[in-house]
Scaffold this motif. Structure first.
Motif, PDB file in Angstrom:
ATOM      1  N   ARG A 242       0.812  -1.219   0.000  1.00 26.52           N
ATOM      2  CA  ARG A 242       0.000   0.000   0.000  1.00 26.52           C
ATOM      3  C   ARG A 242       0.847   1.270   0.000  1.00 26.52           C
ATOM      4  NH1 ARG A 242      -2.943  -0.984   5.249  1.00 26.52           N
ATOM      5  NH2 ARG A 242      -3.613   1.195   4.982  1.00 26.52           N
ATOM      6  N   MET A 243       2.101   1.189   0.459  1.00 29.08           N
ATOM      7  CA  MET A 243       2.938   2.390   0.515  1.00 29.08           C
ATOM      8  C   MET A 243       3.925   2.490  -0.647  1.00 29.08           C
ATOM      9  SD  MET A 243       5.711   1.610   3.566  1.00 29.08           S
ATOM     10  CE  MET A 243       4.537   1.148   4.812  1.00 29.08           C
ATOM     11  N   ALA A 244       3.879   1.537  -1.578  1.00 26.14           N
ATOM     12  CA  ALA A 244       4.823   1.544  -2.698  1.00 26.14           C
ATOM     13  C   ALA A 244       4.388   2.540  -3.774  1.00 26.14           C
ATOM     14  CB  ALA A 244       4.931   0.148  -3.304  1.00 26.14           C
ATOM     15  N   ALA A 245       5.344   3.250  -4.334  1.00 29.03           N
ATOM     16  CA  ALA A 245       5.079   4.202  -5.412  1.00 29.03           C
ATOM     17  C   ALA A 245       4.774   3.465  -6.714  1.00 29.03           C
ATOM     18  CB  ALA A 245       6.287   5.110  -5.603  1.00 29.03           C
ATOM     19  N   ARG A 246       4.279   4.192  -7.688  1.00 30.39           N
ATOM     20  CA  ARG A 246       4.072   3.610  -9.010  1.00 30.39           C
ATOM     21  C   ARG A 246       5.388   3.047  -9.551  1.00 30.39           C
ATOM     22  NH1 ARG A 246       0.228   7.081  -8.044  1.00 30.39           N
ATOM     23  NH2 ARG A 246      -1.835   6.841  -9.025  1.00 30.39           N
ATOM     24  N   GLN A 247       5.333   1.848 -10.079  1.00 32.13           N
ATOM     25  CA  GLN A 247       6.510   1.077 -10.522  1.00 32.13           C
ATOM     26  C   GLN A 247       7.495   0.844  -9.379  1.00 32.13           C
ATOM     27  OE1 GLN A 247       8.284   2.378 -14.232  1.00 32.13           O
ATOM     28  NE2 GLN A 247       6.557   1.561 -15.390  1.00 32.13           N
ATOM     29  N   GLY A 248       6.972   0.836  -8.149  1.00 32.27           N
ATOM     30  CA  GLY A 248       7.815   0.537  -6.997  1.00 32.27           C
ATOM     31  C   GLY A 248       8.107  -0.951  -6.887  1.00 32.27           C
ATOM     32  N   ARG A 249       9.095  -1.278  -6.056  1.00 35.73           N
ATOM     33  CA  ARG A 249       9.490  -2.668  -5.825  1.00 35.73           C
ATOM     34  C   ARG A 249       9.304  -2.994  -4.352  1.00 35.73           C
ATOM     35  NH1 ARG A 249      12.392   1.233  -8.084  1.00 35.73           N
ATOM     36  NH2 ARG A 249      14.446   0.605  -7.297  1.00 35.73           N
ATOM     37  N   VAL A 250       8.691  -4.133  -4.096  1.00 40.45           N
ATOM     38  CA  VAL A 250       8.440  -4.585  -2.731  1.00 40.45           C
ATOM     39  C   VAL A 250       9.192  -5.885  -2.513  1.00 40.45           C
ATOM     40  CG1 VAL A 250       6.701  -5.350  -1.073  1.00 40.45           C
ATOM     41  CG2 VAL A 250       6.154  -3.503  -2.690  1.00 40.45           C
ATOM     42  N   SER A 251      10.018  -5.925  -1.482  1.00 43.02           N
ATOM     43  CA  SER A 251      10.784  -7.130  -1.152  1.00 43.02           C
ATOM     44  C   SER A 251      10.172  -7.793   0.070  1.00 43.02           C
ATOM     45  CB  SER A 251      12.245  -6.782  -0.871  1.00 43.02           C
ATOM     46  OG  SER A 251      12.929  -7.909  -0.342  1.00 43.02           O
ATOM     47  N   PHE A 252       9.633  -8.998  -0.129  1.00 43.40           N
ATOM     48  CA  PHE A 252       9.204  -9.813   1.004  1.00 43.40           C
ATOM     49  C   PHE A 252      10.436 -10.542   1.527  1.00 43.40           C
ATOM     50  CE2 PHE A 252       4.476 -10.394  -0.407  1.00 43.40           C
ATOM     51  CZ  PHE A 252       4.252  -9.046  -0.117  1.00 43.40           C
ATOM     52  N   PHE A 253      11.238  -9.799   2.296  1.00 46.19           N
ATOM     53  CA  PHE A 253      12.528 -10.336   2.749  1.00 46.19           C
ATOM     54  C   PHE A 253      12.343 -11.309   3.906  1.00 46.19           C
ATOM     55  CE2 PHE A 253      16.434 -10.421   5.132  1.00 46.19           C
ATOM     56  CZ  PHE A 253      17.409 -10.474   4.149  1.00 46.19           C
ATOM     57  N   VAL A 270      -1.169  -3.734  -7.358  1.00 44.54           N
ATOM     58  CA  VAL A 270      -0.045  -4.289  -8.119  1.00 44.54           C
ATOM     59  C   VAL A 270      -0.255  -4.029  -9.611  1.00 44.54           C
ATOM     60  CG1 VAL A 270       1.251  -6.389  -8.657  1.00 44.54           C
ATOM     61  CG2 VAL A 270       0.300  -6.067  -6.357  1.00 44.54           C
ATOM     62  N   HIS A 271      -1.484  -4.240 -10.080  1.00 46.53           N
ATOM     63  CA  HIS A 271      -1.802  -4.106 -11.502  1.00 46.53           C
ATOM     64  C   HIS A 271      -1.677  -2.656 -11.983  1.00 46.53           C
ATOM     65  CE1 HIS A 271      -3.855  -4.631 -15.311  1.00 46.53           C
ATOM     66  NE2 HIS A 271      -4.770  -3.736 -14.944  1.00 46.53           N
ATOM     67  N   TYR A 272      -2.390  -1.743 -11.335  1.00 46.97           N
ATOM     68  CA  TYR A 272      -2.451  -0.376 -11.845  1.00 46.97           C
ATOM     69  C   TYR A 272      -1.192   0.440 -11.542  1.00 46.97           C
ATOM     70  CZ  TYR A 272      -7.312  -1.118 -13.091  1.00 46.97           C
ATOM     71  OH  TYR A 272      -8.465  -1.591 -13.672  1.00 46.97           O
ATOM     72  N   ARG A 273      -0.523   0.119 -10.456  1.00 48.52           N
ATOM     73  CA  ARG A 273       0.721   0.839 -10.144  1.00 48.52           C
ATOM     74  C   ARG A 273       1.943   0.175 -10.766  1.00 48.52           C
ATOM     75  NH1 ARG A 273       0.201   2.378  -3.659  1.00 48.52           N
ATOM     76  NH2 ARG A 273      -1.840   3.418  -3.804  1.00 48.52           N
ATOM     77  N   GLU A 274       1.741  -0.958 -11.428  1.00 49.10           N
ATOM     78  CA  GLU A 274       2.849  -1.709 -12.040  1.00 49.10           C
ATOM     79  C   GLU A 274       3.933  -2.019 -11.005  1.00 49.10           C
ATOM     80  OE1 GLU A 274       4.202   0.271 -15.597  1.00 49.10           O
ATOM     81  OE2 GLU A 274       2.311  -0.131 -16.649  1.00 49.10           O
ATOM     82  N   LEU A 275       3.498  -2.563  -9.893  1.00 43.29           N
ATOM     83  CA  LEU A 275       4.432  -2.914  -8.827  1.00 43.29           C
ATOM     84  C   LEU A 275       5.141  -4.227  -9.132  1.00 43.29           C
ATOM     85  CD1 LEU A 275       2.279  -2.142  -5.644  1.00 43.29           C
ATOM     86  CD2 LEU A 275       3.785  -0.592  -6.926  1.00 43.29           C
TER      87      LEU A 275
END
Length: 334
Positions: A242-253, A270-275
């Motif tokens: 929810r806090m990722a920017a458009r085309q942001g990357r999220v690491s489930f570390f 994920v779809h519209y922000r191209e995460l």
């Protein structure tokens, strides 16, 4: 010699054991430091499906080669080196991976044997001059952090959020800065641990409540370029998306508990922000060598993150400190 052996959940014993003898192709080392981590605390409480007790624990290992006196750091995760994934360079996801302190006796001991298969995959690294044994032992968790940030493509100009202010979170903050991040924000629900970590690693902001709201506010509503969940928290993973920017990357570390691994995901974000959402699973031998170089060059300082140095008989005290979040990094000196 003295060892710390896991016998069952809640049962780790300091015991006498015969000094081991190296076989063909093996290496015997005098352990100088073996640092603890959250995984050790989980093993103590719940055991692990890869550990058949009794087993000497400890996988963040640095010591001296008995025959030569050479100072070395040892990998924890051992890829086979021959499967299709290993051959293709994907050693972190080797299906035949084994681990020190799990399949083989680890570093909570005065002496230990490094299996031949560790040497076969270049898993023993010379410790550079100027790097102490304790600092070298931290190269193993830093190698995992390096793998995670490489997969998440942390780079110059990024706003990075690290969720979790334990030792891994602190290493993520420092590595993100070394990789050129513009700003790094550190999040933790434990205000006391967050304050302790923030005092050391100096994030651009320390957030202990309403992380999504706070990150959006700090970024002018845009969100973060990279969000790293360095905690075993499903809520953190949901907030990260929810806090990722458009085309942001999220690491489930940080992995989730095996009995509660399901989260609620708004796939339209994920779809519209191209995460991009990526996992991160340990490290390769090459990551360990690179991590040791980063420590030696001062690009990622680690000595001040070692808040407690304990002798082997106090290993349970060390695990307790880790479990309570009362320390950043605890290292055992056998």
């Amino acid at each position: 010699m003295k060892v710390a052996r896991f016998h069952a959940p809640g049962d780790i014993r300091i015991e006498d054991a015969p000094e081991p003898v190296a076989g063909p192709g093996e290496l015997k080392i005098r352990v100088r430091n073996c640092s603890t981590c959250g995984t050790d605390a989980k093993i103590y409480k719940f055991g692990h499906h890869h550990i058949v007790p009794p087993r000497v624990m400890g996988h963040e290992i640095a010591g001296e080669v008995v025959d030569t006196g050479a100072r070395v750091q040892v990998i924890a995760a051992i890829p086979c080196g021959t499967c299709p994934d290993c051959v293709a360079g994907r050693r972190t996801v080797c299906p035949n991976q084994e681990s020190m302190g799990y399949h083989y006796d680890g570093g909570f001991a005065e002496y230990m044997i490094i299996p031949a298969k560790v040497l076969a995959v270049d898993g023993v690294n010379a410790i550079p001059d100027g790097v102490g044994f304790a600092e070298a032992s931290v190269a193993e968790p830093l190698a995992c952090v390096l793998n995670g940030q490489t997969l998440a493509r942390v780079g110059p100009g990024d706003d990075v959020v690290v969720m979790g202010a334990g030792p891994i979170g602190c290493l993520h903050v420092r590595l993100a800065r070394a990789r050129g991040a513009h700003r790094v924000f550190l999040v933790d629900v434990n205000a006391e641990r967050l304050a302790m970590a923030a005092e050391l690693v100096r994030p651009d902001a320390a957030i202990d409540a309403d992380p999504v709201e706070q990150v959006l506010k700090l970024t002018g509503g845009r969100g973060a370029d990279v969000v790293i969940t360095a905690a075993a928290s499903g809520a953190a993973q949901e907030q990260a998306v929810r806090m990722a920017a458009r085309q942001g990357r999220v690491s489930f570390f940080g992995g989730l508990p095996k009995d509660d691994p399901i989260i609620s995901l708004d796939s339209n974000l994920v779809h519209y922000r191209e995460l991009t959402i990526v996992g991160a699973n340990g490290s390769s031998p090459a990551h360990n060598a690179e991590a040791l170089r980063l420590v030696a060059e001062g690009a990622v300082p680690v000595s001040d993150l070692i808040t407690h140095r304990l002798p082997l008989p106090r290993v349970l005290d060390g695990i307790d400190l880790v479990s309570r979040g009362a320390a950043i990094k605890v290292t055992i000196e056998p």
